[in-house]
Design a protein around this motif. Structure first.
Motif, short mmCIF file in Angstrom:
data_model
loop_
_atom_site.label_atom_id
_atom_site.label_comp_id
_atom_site.label_asym_id
_atom_site.label_seq_id
_atom_site.Cartn_x
_atom_site.Cartn_y
_atom_site.Cartn_z
N LEU A 97 50.80 45.88 28.83
CA LEU A 97 50.58 44.72 29.69
C LEU A 97 50.92 45.08 31.14
O LEU A 97 50.21 44.71 32.07
CB LEU A 97 51.44 43.54 29.23
N ILE A 98 52.00 45.83 31.32
CA ILE A 98 52.40 46.22 32.67
C ILE A 98 51.37 47.17 33.28
O ILE A 98 50.90 46.94 34.40
CB ILE A 98 53.80 46.89 32.66
N THR A 99 50.99 48.21 32.53
CA THR A 99 50.06 49.17 33.12
C THR A 99 48.69 48.56 33.38
O THR A 99 48.11 48.79 34.44
CB THR A 99 49.89 50.45 32.25
N THR A 100 48.19 47.74 32.45
CA THR A 100 46.86 47.15 32.70
C THR A 100 46.92 46.19 33.89
O THR A 100 45.97 46.10 34.66
CB THR A 100 46.29 46.40 31.48
N SER A 101 48.06 45.49 34.04
CA SER A 101 48.17 44.58 35.20
C SER A 101 48.06 45.36 36.48
O SER A 101 47.39 44.95 37.42
CB SER A 101 49.51 43.87 35.21
N GLU A 102 48.76 46.50 36.50
CA GLU A 102 48.79 47.25 37.75
C GLU A 102 47.50 48.04 37.96
O GLU A 102 46.96 48.06 39.07
CB GLU A 102 50.03 48.14 37.78
N ASP A 103 47.00 48.67 36.90
CA ASP A 103 45.82 49.51 37.07
C ASP A 103 44.54 48.70 37.19
O ASP A 103 43.59 49.12 37.84
CB ASP A 103 45.66 50.47 35.88
N LEU A 104 44.53 47.55 36.53
CA LEU A 104 43.28 46.79 36.49
C LEU A 104 43.31 45.59 37.44
O LEU A 104 42.57 45.53 38.43
CB LEU A 104 43.07 46.32 35.06
N HIS A 105 44.23 44.67 37.17
CA HIS A 105 44.21 43.41 37.92
C HIS A 105 44.66 43.59 39.37
O HIS A 105 44.01 43.09 40.29
CB HIS A 105 45.07 42.36 37.21
N TYR A 106 45.76 44.32 39.56
CA TYR A 106 46.22 44.52 40.94
C TYR A 106 45.21 45.37 41.71
O TYR A 106 44.87 45.07 42.85
CB TYR A 106 47.61 45.17 40.96
N GLU A 107 44.70 46.40 41.05
CA GLU A 107 43.70 47.27 41.72
C GLU A 107 42.47 46.47 42.10
O GLU A 107 41.92 46.64 43.19
CB GLU A 107 43.31 48.43 40.80
N ASN A 108 42.03 45.57 41.20
CA ASN A 108 40.88 44.70 41.50
C ASN A 108 41.13 43.91 42.76
O ASN A 108 40.29 43.84 43.65
CB ASN A 108 40.69 43.69 40.37
N TYR A 109 42.32 43.30 42.80
CA TYR A 109 42.67 42.47 43.95
C TYR A 109 42.67 43.32 45.22
O TYR A 109 42.08 42.96 46.23
CB TYR A 109 44.05 41.84 43.74
N ARG A 110 43.31 44.48 45.11
CA ARG A 110 43.47 45.35 46.28
C ARG A 110 42.08 45.77 46.80
O ARG A 110 41.80 45.69 47.99
CB ARG A 110 44.29 46.57 45.90
N GLN A 111 41.24 46.18 45.87
CA GLN A 111 39.90 46.64 46.28
C GLN A 111 39.10 45.52 46.94
O GLN A 111 38.48 45.72 47.96
CB GLN A 111 39.15 47.17 45.08
#
Ligand SMILES: Nc1nc2c(ncn2[C@@H]2O[C@H](COP(=O)(O)OP(=O)(O)OP(=O)(O)O)[C@@H](O)[C@H]2O)c(=O)[nH]1
Ligand SMILES: [Mg+2]
Length: 383
Positions: free
Chosen positions: A280-294
């Motif tokens: 849950l932590i890694t997918t949040s950071e790699d997927l959701h946060y990255e999406n937001y950042r991009q």
């Protein structure tokens, strides 16, 4: 902040390790959020998780009472788990429920904003030269509470879940599973799954890893059980066969929190705390946060602050409508005032006329009186 150690072992030390050795060394920071209509048992579920998983921290009740007062919009509860040197800093974000009526459509926007704001805050910190010790409230798992109607998802649920699913690991749960019969629960679950698929709502998928059969099987069980049905209770009750369990007492017996035939609480707890926390932590950071950042990087220059809400076309429209309404109201008030003024003027004229008439009547009466007096004077001299 409380530290809880369980003698039976909480299980976090058994998280799929090798891969996550580094995380294990530094400890993990896990943030869980609960969202849903009012009164569906969000706060109760957090307390249930805490009381079955952690020895309840001393200050926890006080915090809980504050939450019941609804003094704050969002309640943040922190606790620390530790087992065999594996540390987890746990943060739980309890949100007050929104109403279930249609007019309340926008009452959940603060929740979505909260999630975005945490991504934003983290991104801003990342851009600072000093990047150690970032405060981080990015949500790793968001439990969405579904009312146990036995029918299907409501349009409001669909709308909110769509928005949440693209931002966080969304885990739908059926609240108060003890209020539905096993059969109704089964059918309800099916329907919800169908709607989730048909509407393209993104929910968290525990990864099914083919290199480890046992964890793959476990992940399959979790996937099949979604949306998890749950029963929340911190009460110890006695079952008909004499066991003391966390549960809810009914005339027909006890609905047990940790009984897999009654609900999926154990599966949910296992997913959150035992087996899938790191995923849950890694997918949040790699997927959701990255999406937001991009997304933000595409629309903003480096270092530029986030667009204010007022620049948002939706808010522009609202502002325009407000302005129109305001002008209309002012106009209406003005014409009402003019009418009132006209009425006053007419009234004044009428009163003036009345006054004039009264004056002339007095004059006339005075004249008559004079005449009478003159006549009377003549008569008396004659005598
Ligand atoms: N039958 C049943 N009742 C429950 C369950 N969980 C909570 N409740 C009851 O539902 C009521 C509301 O529970 P809360 O935990 O305060 O609900 P909430 O979602 O936090 O409500 P808000 O903070 O107003 O949004 C309480 O009376 C609980 O005892 C459950 O699993 N089954
Ligand atoms: Mg609550």
């Amino acid at each position: 902040m409380a530290t809880a150690k369980s003698f039976d072992g909480i299980g976090i030390a058994n998280l799929p390790n090798q891969r996550h050795k580094i995380v294990a060394k530094c400890g993990a920071h896990f943030t869980l959020m609960v969202v849903g209509e009012s009164g569906l048992g969000k706060t109760t579920l957090i307390n249930t998780l805490f009381s079955t998983e952690l020895s309840p921290p001393k200050s926890y009740n006080r915090r809980h009472n504050k939450q019941l007062d609804k003094l704050t919009e969002v309640e943040i509860i922190k606790a620390e788990l530790e087992e065999k040197q594996f540390k987890v800093k746990l943060t739980v974000i309890d949100t007050p429920g929104f109403g279930d009526y249609v007019n309340n459509r926008d009452s959940w926007t603060p929740i979505v904003d909260f999630i975005d704001d945490q991504h934003e805050a983290y991104m801003c910190q990342e851009q600072q030269p000093e990047r150690t010790e970032k405060s981080d409230l990015r949500v790793h798992a968001c439990l969405y509470f579904i009312r146990p109607t036995g029918h299907t998802l409501k349009p409001l649920d669909i709308e909110i879940m769509k928005r949440l699913g693209t931002r966080v690991n969304l885990i739908p749960v059926i609240a108060k599973a003890d209020t539905l019969t096993q059969n109704d629960l089964f059918v309800f679950k099916q329907r919800i799954r169908e709607v989730i698929n048909a509407q393209g709502i993104r929910i968290y998928q525990p990864p099914i890893e083919t290199d480890d059969e046992t964890s793959a099987d476990h992940a399959r069980v979790l996937v099949d059980a979604m949306p998890f049905s749950i029963i929340g209770s911190t009460e110890d009750v006695q079952t008909t066969d004499g066991r003391i369990v966390k549960g809810r007492e009914y005339l027909w017996g006890v609905a047990e929190v940790e009984n897999e035939n009654h609900c999926d609480f154990k599966k949910l707890r296992s997913l959150l705390i035992r087996t899938h926390m790191l995923d849950l932590i890694t997918t949040s950071e790699d997927l959701h946060y990255e999406n937001y950042r991009q997304q933000q990087m595409e629309t903003r220059k480096f270092g530029e602050p986030k667009a204010k809400k007022l620049n948002n076309p939706k808010f522009k429209e609202e502002e325009e409508q407000l302005r129109k309404r305001f002008t209309e109201q002012v106009k209406a008030e003005e014409s009402r005032f003019r009418q009132w003024e006209q009425h006053l003027i007419a009234e004044r004229d009428r009163l003036n006329k009345d006054l004039e008439m009264a004056h002339s009547a007095i004059k006339q009466l005075e004249a008559e009186l004079d005449n009478l007096q003159v006549g009377y004077g003549r008569g008396s001299t004659r005598r």
